[in-house]
Design a protein around this motif. Structure first.
Motif, short mmCIF file in Angstrom:
data_model
loop_
_atom_site.label_atom_id
_atom_site.label_comp_id
_atom_site.label_asym_id
_atom_site.label_seq_id
_atom_site.Cartn_x
_atom_site.Cartn_y
_atom_site.Cartn_z
N LEU A 1 0.83 -1.20 0.00
CA LEU A 1 0.00 0.00 0.00
C LEU A 1 0.87 1.25 0.00
O LEU A 1 0.56 2.23 -0.68
N ALA A 2 1.95 1.22 0.78
CA ALA A 2 2.86 2.37 0.79
C ALA A 2 3.45 2.58 -0.60
O ALA A 2 3.61 3.71 -1.06
N GLY A 3 3.77 1.47 -1.27
CA GLY A 3 4.28 1.59 -2.63
C GLY A 3 3.25 2.16 -3.58
O GLY A 3 3.55 3.00 -4.43
N ASN B 1 7.19 7.36 5.05
CA ASN B 1 6.59 6.95 6.31
C ASN B 1 5.09 6.76 6.07
O ASN B 1 4.42 7.69 5.59
N PHE B 2 4.63 5.59 6.40
CA PHE B 2 3.25 5.20 6.08
C PHE B 2 2.60 4.58 7.31
O PHE B 2 3.22 3.78 8.02
N HIS C 1 5.47 14.99 -0.27
CA HIS C 1 4.10 15.33 0.04
C HIS C 1 3.57 14.48 1.18
O HIS C 1 4.21 13.52 1.61
N ARG C 2 2.39 14.84 1.63
CA ARG C 2 1.67 14.08 2.65
C ARG C 2 0.23 13.91 2.19
O ARG C 2 -0.44 14.90 1.88
N ALA C 3 -0.24 12.67 2.13
CA ALA C 3 -1.62 12.38 1.72
C ALA C 3 -2.34 11.63 2.83
O ALA C 3 -1.76 10.75 3.47
N MET D 1 -5.44 6.18 6.64
CA MET D 1 -4.09 5.97 6.14
C MET D 1 -3.42 7.32 5.98
O MET D 1 -4.03 8.26 5.48
N VAL D 2 -2.17 7.39 6.40
CA VAL D 2 -1.38 8.60 6.21
C VAL D 2 -0.06 8.20 5.53
O VAL D 2 0.64 7.31 6.00
#
Length: 275
Positions: free
Chosen positions: A9-11, A71-72, A32-34, A56-57
């Motif tokens: 998911l991080a990928g 960082n996930f 960025h940060r999503a 999810m961050v």
């Protein structure tokens, strides 16, 4: 209960970065940060799940020259008729696109108690991946050649732009015990403009009216690649600039929906010119 691979998911969320220049043939990504809000999309009766809520961050920093640090965090509350449980999956990775190296730490907590940890590093050679695992055990592995997560997503963007609609690839993300390659099958639809009723498109800010490709990626265990049913699959909308939204993560017995709730783009660090 862990929902597939947090590392995968991080990928995937690497594509929420914005593509800019492409030095040495590799896309540079804007830090960025999503943030994504999670909810249960559907569930089979046999799953026993009545509700899932969470967030999810994803945060990425770095550059194509210096490498990318991700960082996930993937936090969910799972409700069944018998219990409620909070799972917290955390992934930190560093990928050097130029050197072909990948470092990873994956931790999973259940009700604030550490349930599992995977930690190690990998280096891509001409025909293989050399892996040095530190946890859950110290071991050296030689695996078949595959892409690391950011390169895997750069490949997806390039193929979408080139008009390819179906392809297979291999990915190594250090998930589970860090000892396997995943086979991915990707389907890319024709790009579409958002409709007036598409409320989530507004979260894309200046890209709200841009066209996007509908994409579905199915993940298979490479060692069991004869299986017809994937371990899980992820669907989403992909913009030409790399932004993704409208996530759906299908685990067979149930599926989760991830809605883009916030996107913050950081200042990009420019690569120093090569001598």
């Amino acid at each position: 209960m862990a929902f597939g691979s947090a590392a995968a998911l991080a990928g995937l969320l690497s594509t929420t970065a914005l593509s800019i220049a492409q030095p040495a043939g590799a896309a540079a990504l804007v830090p960025h940060r999503a943030v994504y809000d999670l909810e249960l999309a559907n569930s089979e009766e046999r799953s026993g799940i009545s509700g899932v809520y969470g967030r999810m961050v994803y945060e990425m920093n770095g550059s194509a020259c210096d490498g990318f640090t991700v960082n996930f965090r993937f936090v969910t509350r799972i409700d069944t008729d018998e219990f409620s449980r909070v799972t917290d999956q955390q992934t930190t990775t560093y990928e050097d696109l130029r050197a072909g190296t990948f470092e990873f730490v994956n931790r999973s907590f259940v009700d604030d108690t550490l349930d599992s940890e995977t930690r190690g590093s990998a280096r891509r050679t001409d025909d293989a991946i050399d892996v040095e695992m530190e946890a859950p055990q110290q071991i050296s592995l030689a695996l078949d050649r595959a892409l690391f997560p950011t390169d895997h997503m750069i490949e997806l963007i390039a193929k979408a732009k080139a008009g390819e609609r179906f392809y297979q690839s291999h990915i190594y993300d250090g998930s589970d015990d860090g000892d396997k390659i995943m086979l991915t099958t990707t389907v890319i639809g024709e790009p579409r403009e958002p409709s007036a009723q598409d409320a989530e498109a507004k979260q894309a800010g200046p890209f709200a009216n841009d066209t996007a490709w509908p994409v579905t990626i199915a993940y298979f265990n490479e060692a069991e690649s004869g299986d017809e049913v994937p371990e899980y699959q992820i669907s989403f909308k992909l913009y030409e600039n790399g932004l993704t939204r409208d996530l759906e993560m299908d685990y067979g017995d149930f599926a989760l929906r991830g809605t883009l709730a916030g996107l913050e783009v950081f200042d990009a660090k420019e690569c120093a010119e090569q001598p």
